[in-house]
Design a protein around this motif. Structure first.
Motif, PDB file in Angstrom:
ATOM      1  N   SER A   1       0.831  -1.215   0.000  1.00  0.00           N
ATOM      2  CA  SER A   1       0.000   0.000   0.000  1.00  0.00           C
ATOM      3  C   SER A   1       0.860   1.259   0.000  1.00  0.00           C
ATOM      4  CB  SER A   1      -0.925  -0.003   1.207  1.00  0.00           C
ATOM      5  OG  SER A   1      -0.172  -0.093   2.409  1.00  0.00           O
ATOM      6  N   THR A   2       2.091   1.158   0.475  1.00  0.00           N
ATOM      7  CA  THR A   2       2.971   2.327   0.453  1.00  0.00           C
ATOM      8  C   THR A   2       3.529   2.589  -0.946  1.00  0.00           C
ATOM      9  OG1 THR A   2       4.853   0.941   1.083  1.00  0.00           O
ATOM     10  CG2 THR A   2       3.650   2.043   2.857  1.00  0.00           C
ATOM     11  N   GLU A   3       3.612   1.526  -1.778  1.00  0.00           N
ATOM     12  CA  GLU A   3       4.094   1.691  -3.149  1.00  0.00           C
ATOM     13  C   GLU A   3       3.001   2.221  -4.069  1.00  0.00           C
ATOM     14  OE1 GLU A   3       7.329  -1.660  -4.120  1.00  0.00           O
ATOM     15  OE2 GLU A   3       5.457  -2.476  -3.347  1.00  0.00           O
ATOM     16  N   ALA A   4       1.782   1.741  -3.868  1.00  0.00           N
ATOM     17  CA  ALA A   4       0.677   2.156  -4.732  1.00  0.00           C
ATOM     18  C   ALA A   4      -0.647   1.767  -4.099  1.00  0.00           C
ATOM     19  CB  ALA A   4       0.803   1.489  -6.099  1.00  0.00           C
ATOM     20  N   ALA A   5      -1.555   2.715  -4.067  1.00  0.00           N
ATOM     21  CA  ALA A   5      -2.905   2.425  -3.608  1.00  0.00           C
ATOM     22  C   ALA A   5      -3.711   1.858  -4.767  1.00  0.00           C
ATOM     23  CB  ALA A   5      -3.562   3.694  -3.077  1.00  0.00           C
ATOM     24  N   ARG A   6      -4.549   0.883  -4.485  1.00  0.00           N
ATOM     25  CA  ARG A   6      -5.273   0.199  -5.553  1.00  0.00           C
ATOM     26  C   ARG A   6      -6.162   1.168  -6.330  1.00  0.00           C
ATOM     27  NH1 ARG A   6      -6.184  -4.404  -7.732  1.00  0.00           N
ATOM     28  NH2 ARG A   6      -8.209  -5.004  -8.556  1.00  0.00           N
ATOM     29  N   GLU A   7      -6.066   1.095  -7.660  1.00  0.00           N
ATOM     30  CA  GLU A   7      -6.869   1.903  -8.584  1.00  0.00           C
ATOM     31  C   GLU A   7      -6.743   3.399  -8.283  1.00  0.00           C
ATOM     32  OE1 GLU A   7     -10.859   0.439  -8.915  1.00  0.00           O
ATOM     33  OE2 GLU A   7     -10.223  -1.544  -9.599  1.00  0.00           O
ATOM     34  N   ASP A   8      -5.567   3.795  -7.866  1.00  0.00           N
ATOM     35  CA  ASP A   8      -5.370   5.213  -7.537  1.00  0.00           C
ATOM     36  C   ASP A   8      -4.286   5.837  -8.414  1.00  0.00           C
ATOM     37  OD1 ASP A   8      -6.046   7.478  -5.968  1.00  0.00           O
ATOM     38  OD2 ASP A   8      -4.147   7.263  -4.900  1.00  0.00           O
ATOM     39  N   TYR A   9      -3.932   5.192  -9.527  1.00  0.00           N
ATOM     40  CA  TYR A   9      -2.888   5.728 -10.402  1.00  0.00           C
ATOM     41  C   TYR A   9      -3.100   5.230 -11.824  1.00  0.00           C
ATOM     42  CZ  TYR A   9      -0.936   1.048  -9.751  1.00  0.00           C
ATOM     43  OH  TYR A   9      -0.780  -0.308  -9.711  1.00  0.00           O
ATOM     44  N   PHE A  10      -2.579   6.011 -12.783  1.00  0.00           N
ATOM     45  CA  PHE A  10      -2.514   5.591 -14.181  1.00  0.00           C
ATOM     46  C   PHE A  10      -1.127   4.988 -14.429  1.00  0.00           C
ATOM     47  CE2 PHE A  10      -5.365   9.298 -13.955  1.00  0.00           C
ATOM     48  CZ  PHE A  10      -6.527   8.712 -14.427  1.00  0.00           C
ATOM     49  N   LEU A  11      -1.037   4.175 -15.464  1.00  0.00           N
ATOM     50  CA  LEU A  11       0.216   3.446 -15.693  1.00  0.00           C
ATOM     51  C   LEU A  11       0.482   3.295 -17.177  1.00  0.00           C
ATOM     52  CD1 LEU A  11       2.485   1.634 -14.324  1.00  0.00           C
ATOM     53  CD2 LEU A  11       0.945  -0.293 -14.737  1.00  0.00           C
ATOM     54  N   LEU A  12       1.747   3.413 -17.562  1.00  0.00           N
ATOM     55  CA  LEU A  12       2.193   2.964 -18.877  1.00  0.00           C
ATOM     56  C   LEU A  12       3.542   2.287 -18.718  1.00  0.00           C
ATOM     57  CD1 LEU A  12       4.662   4.646 -20.510  1.00  0.00           C
ATOM     58  CD2 LEU A  12       2.901   6.389 -20.659  1.00  0.00           C
ATOM     59  N   MET A  13       3.800   1.331 -19.602  1.00  0.00           N
ATOM     60  CA  MET A  13       5.064   0.605 -19.590  1.00  0.00           C
ATOM     61  C   MET A  13       5.517   0.455 -21.033  1.00  0.00           C
ATOM     62  SD  MET A  13       5.950  -3.206 -18.123  1.00  0.00           S
ATOM     63  CE  MET A  13       4.953  -4.036 -19.367  1.00  0.00           C
ATOM     64  N   ALA A  14       6.686   1.004 -21.363  1.00  0.00           N
ATOM     65  CA  ALA A  14       7.136   0.954 -22.752  1.00  0.00           C
ATOM     66  C   ALA A  14       8.602   1.357 -22.845  1.00  0.00           C
ATOM     67  CB  ALA A  14       6.296   1.885 -23.630  1.00  0.00           C
TER      68      ALA A  14
ATOM     69  N   SER B   1       3.553  -6.946 -24.184  1.00  0.00           N
ATOM     70  CA  SER B   1       3.184  -6.187 -22.985  1.00  0.00           C
ATOM     71  C   SER B   1       1.679  -5.903 -22.940  1.00  0.00           C
ATOM     72  CB  SER B   1       3.974  -4.884 -22.896  1.00  0.00           C
ATOM     73  OG  SER B   1       3.648  -4.009 -23.960  1.00  0.00           O
ATOM     74  N   LEU B   2       1.052  -5.784 -24.112  1.00  0.00           N
ATOM     75  CA  LEU B   2      -0.396  -5.601 -24.148  1.00  0.00           C
ATOM     76  C   LEU B   2      -1.097  -6.867 -23.658  1.00  0.00           C
ATOM     77  CD1 LEU B   2      -2.985  -4.118 -24.843  1.00  0.00           C
ATOM     78  CD2 LEU B   2      -2.698  -4.834 -27.230  1.00  0.00           C
ATOM     79  N   LEU B   3      -0.647  -8.026 -24.130  1.00  0.00           N
ATOM     80  CA  LEU B   3      -1.250  -9.289 -23.691  1.00  0.00           C
ATOM     81  C   LEU B   3      -1.070  -9.479 -22.193  1.00  0.00           C
ATOM     82  CD1 LEU B   3      -0.217 -11.766 -26.541  1.00  0.00           C
ATOM     83  CD2 LEU B   3      -2.289 -10.386 -26.345  1.00  0.00           C
ATOM     84  N   GLU B   4       0.093  -9.109 -21.667  1.00  0.00           N
ATOM     85  CA  GLU B   4       0.325  -9.247 -20.231  1.00  0.00           C
ATOM     86  C   GLU B   4      -0.592  -8.326 -19.435  1.00  0.00           C
ATOM     87  OE1 GLU B   4       4.449  -8.777 -19.379  1.00  0.00           O
ATOM     88  OE2 GLU B   4       5.004 -10.719 -20.265  1.00  0.00           O
ATOM     89  N   ALA B   5      -0.838  -7.127 -19.958  1.00  0.00           N
ATOM     90  CA  ALA B   5      -1.769  -6.222 -19.280  1.00  0.00           C
ATOM     91  C   ALA B   5      -3.179  -6.805 -19.281  1.00  0.00           C
ATOM     92  CB  ALA B   5      -1.749  -4.856 -19.952  1.00  0.00           C
ATOM     93  N   MET B   6      -3.581  -7.392 -20.414  1.00  0.00           N
ATOM     94  CA  MET B   6      -4.892  -8.047 -20.482  1.00  0.00           C
ATOM     95  C   MET B   6      -4.969  -9.198 -19.490  1.00  0.00           C
ATOM     96  SD  MET B   6      -5.099  -8.076 -24.654  1.00  0.00           S
ATOM     97  CE  MET B   6      -6.518  -9.171 -24.802  1.00  0.00           C
ATOM     98  N   ALA B   7      -3.902 -10.013 -19.445  1.00  0.00           N
ATOM     99  CA  ALA B   7      -3.877 -11.161 -18.536  1.00  0.00           C
ATOM    100  C   ALA B   7      -3.788 -10.734 -17.080  1.00  0.00           C
ATOM    101  CB  ALA B   7      -2.698 -12.074 -18.885  1.00  0.00           C
ATOM    102  N   SER B   8      -3.306  -9.517 -16.849  1.00  0.00           N
ATOM    103  CA  SER B   8      -3.210  -8.989 -15.485  1.00  0.00           C
ATOM    104  C   SER B   8      -4.478  -8.273 -15.048  1.00  0.00           C
ATOM    105  CB  SER B   8      -2.010  -8.033 -15.379  1.00  0.00           C
ATOM    106  OG  SER B   8      -0.807  -8.713 -15.640  1.00  0.00           O
ATOM    107  N   GLU B   9      -5.511  -8.325 -15.892  1.00  0.00           N
ATOM    108  CA  GLU B   9      -6.828  -7.768 -15.592  1.00  0.00           C
ATOM    109  C   GLU B   9      -6.802  -6.253 -15.459  1.00  0.00           C
ATOM    110  OE1 GLU B   9      -8.341  -9.863 -12.176  1.00  0.00           O
ATOM    111  OE2 GLU B   9      -7.950 -11.814 -13.075  1.00  0.00           O
ATOM    112  N   ALA B  10      -5.985  -5.618 -16.311  1.00  0.00           N
ATOM    113  CA  ALA B  10      -5.946  -4.163 -16.344  1.00  0.00           C
ATOM    114  C   ALA B  10      -7.044  -3.625 -17.259  1.00  0.00           C
ATOM    115  CB  ALA B  10      -4.583  -3.681 -16.834  1.00  0.00           C
ATOM    116  N   LEU B  11      -7.596  -2.499 -16.895  1.00  0.00           N
ATOM    117  CA  LEU B  11      -8.479  -1.762 -17.799  1.00  0.00           C
ATOM    118  C   LEU B  11      -7.579  -0.952 -18.727  1.00  0.00           C
ATOM    119  CD1 LEU B  11     -11.362  -0.886 -18.606  1.00  0.00           C
ATOM    120  CD2 LEU B  11     -11.144   0.968 -16.923  1.00  0.00           C
ATOM    121  N   ILE B  12      -7.805  -1.055 -20.039  1.00  0.00           N
ATOM    122  CA  ILE B  12      -6.809  -0.593 -21.003  1.00  0.00           C
ATOM    123  C   ILE B  12      -7.319   0.565 -21.852  1.00  0.00           C
ATOM    124  CG2 ILE B  12      -5.461  -1.273 -23.048  1.00  0.00           C
ATOM    125  CD1 ILE B  12      -5.455  -4.126 -21.817  1.00  0.00           C
ATOM    126  N   ALA B  13      -6.455   1.564 -22.031  1.00  0.00           N
ATOM    127  CA  ALA B  13      -6.642   2.614 -23.031  1.00  0.00           C
ATOM    128  C   ALA B  13      -5.507   2.448 -24.035  1.00  0.00           C
ATOM    129  CB  ALA B  13      -6.593   3.991 -22.384  1.00  0.00           C
TER     130      ALA B  13
END
Length: 374
Positions: free
Chosen positions: A188-201, A283-295
Motif C-alpha cells: 500500500s505504500t508503493e501504490a494504492a489500488r486503482e489510484d494511479y494511471f500506468l504505462l510501460m514501454a 506487454s499488451l497481452l500481459e496487461a490483459m492477462a493482469s486484468e488491467a483496464l486498457i486505453a
C-alpha cells in the motif's frame, strides 16, 4: 512425427531481453516436452552458460555486439547460421529478419526455413531514413530466402499477402494469467489500488509516450501517473525533461521483476498502451492477462487484439478526456473480463505451441515433397 528443430534470431533463453526471447522460451520448452529435439542459439554473452535448459539444447555462438555495437548482431547471426549448416535440422525457425536475412543465401538447404516476419520494423521512427530503407530491403530478403512465414498479427498477415503475395501462418504471442502471488507484489505504500494511471514501454516516439503524458499533463486529475521504462536514451531524457515540472508524473525506470510489473498493471486505474508499430505486442497481452483496464492507441494492431474491449486515443485531447472521465463501473469491468477470456482462449501459450508444432510438421512434410504450402 518428432522433428529436429532449431530456433535462431534471438539472444537466447532463458529470456533476459525481449519479445522474441520470450516467445522462444515458451515455444522451445513446449516443443521439447512434446518429444521434439529442440535447440536454441544463444549469444556467448548470455548469462545462462549451460548446454541445456528445461529439455532444450543450448548452442552458444560468438557474439561481438559488446565490442562493435549493432554490427555485431549481423556477425552473431552469421555464426549461428554457419553452425546450423552442420547440424541437419529438419526445421529452422528464425525469429525476425533484421540481421539474419542478409545471410539468406547461406540458410541450410536441407532444412525447412520458417521466418517470423516481425512487425514492420522499417516503420519505427527511431530509425534514420537509411536504416528504414535497409529494413525494407531485409524484409524482402527474408521473403526471398525463406520458404514459410509466421505472422503474429492478422494485420501483418494481410500486409504480407498484399505486398508479397505470400500466405503466412498466423500464430500470435501468448500470456500467462496473473497469479494470486503476483497480485500481492506491491504494498500500500508503493501504490494504492486503482489510484494511479500506468504505462510501460521503451522510450521511443512510436510508443506515443509524449502524446499520453501531454494529455495527462493537461488534465485536472489528482491521480499520479507511473511510467515504467528506461529513460536513459535520448528520447527518454527528452520526455523526463519536458514533464519534470509535473510532480504527478513518476518515472519509475525499468522494473525487471515481472511479478511486480503485473501487480502494478492489475492495481492501476487505467493502463495506457501507446504502441503503434508491430504485431501482437507482448506487454499488451500481459496487461490483459493482469486484468488491467486498457486505453490503447487507435491503430489496426491494437484493434485486432482488443476489439471493443478498450478505450482508444489518437491525440493528447483524447487522453485528457479519458483521464478525467473514465469510470470503473460494470461496463468497464466487462471489458476487463472479455480481455481475460481472449487470453484464456486465443492468446494462451499452449495454443501458441500448438500452432508452431503443427506448422513445423506441415512445413517439413511440404518441403520434403518439394512444394510450397498454399
Amino acid at each position: 512425427m518428432k522433428l529436429k528443430i532449431a530456433i535462431l534470431g534471438t539472444r537466447g533463453i532463458p529470456n533476459h531481453y525481449g519479445g522474441f526471447e520470450h516467445i522462444s522460451e515458451y515455444v522451445s520448452v513446449g516443443l521439447a516436452k512434446r518429444g521434439h529435439t529442440v535447440s536454441v542459439y544463444n549469444s556467448h554473452n548470455h548469462p545462462y552458460t549451460h548446454e541445456s535448459w528445461n529439455g532444450v539444447n543450448i548452442i552458444h555462438c560468438y557474439d561481438p555486439e559488446y565490442l562493435i555495437g549493432s554490427a555485431g548482431q549481423f556477425v552473431y547471426d552469421l555464426n549461428c547460421i554457419r553452425d546450423a549448416r552442420k547440424r541437419n535440422f529438419d526445421v529452422i525457425i528464425i525469429m525476425g529478419y533484421t540481421s539474419s536475412s542478409v545471410w539468406g543465401s547461406l540458410y541450410p538447404e536441407r532444412s525447412a526455413i520458417i521466418t517470423n516476419m516481425d512487425g514492420l520494423e522499417w516503420k519505427r521512427s527511431k530509425y534514420s531514413k537509411p536504416v528504414q530503407n535497409f529494413l525494407k530491403y531485409a524484409e524482402k530478403l527474408a521473403v526471398k530466402h525463406s520458404q514459410y512465414y509466421v505472422s503474429d498479427s492478422m494485420v501483418i498477415k494481410q500486409y504480407l499477402a498484399r505486398k508479397y503475395d505470400i500466405n503466412s501462418r498466423y500464430i500470435p504471442y501468448g500470456a500467462d494469467m496473473i497469479s494470486a502471488i503476483e497480485r500481492e507484489q506491491i504494498t500500500s505504500t508503493e501504490a494504492a489500488r486503482e489510484d494511479y494511471f500506468l504505462l510501460m514501454a521503451r522510450m521511443e516516439p512510436e510508443n506515443n509516450i509524449e502524446t499520453i503524458l501531454e494529455g495527462y499533463n493537461q488534465s485536472s486529475s489528482k491521480k499520479p501517473f507511473k511510467v515504467l521504462g528506461d529513460t536513459g536514451n535520448r528520447f527518454g531524457k527528452f520526455i523526463t525533461h519536458k514533464f519534470q515540472n509535473d510532480n504527478r508524473i513518476e518515472f519509475k525506470g525499468s522494473i525487471f521483476d515481472t511479478a511486480k510489473v503485473r501487480a502494478l498493471q492489475n492495481n492501476s486505474y487505467l493502463y495506457f498502451h501507446g504502441h503503434s508499430v508491430g504485431g501482437t505486442n507482448p506487454s499488451l497481452l500481459e496487461a490483459m492477462a493482469s486484468e488491467a483496464l486498457i486505453a490503447a492507441h487507435n491503430n489496426p494492431f491494437n484493434q485486432a487484439v482488443l476489439s471493443t474491449d478498450a478505450f482508444y486515443f489518437s491525440n493528447p485531447n483524447d487522453v485528457k478526456q479519458l483521464v478525467e472521465k473514465v469510470q470503473r463501473h460494470d461496463t468497464e469491468k466487462t471489458m476487463v473480463k472479455n480481455n481475460l477470456q481472449k487470453i484464456k482462449h486465443l492468446f494462451n501459450w499452449e495454443s501458441v505451441v500448438d500452432g508452431y508444432e503443427q506448422y513445423a510438421i506441415e512445413c517439413y512434410q511440404d518441403y520434403n515433397n518439394g512444394r510450397v504450402i498454399s
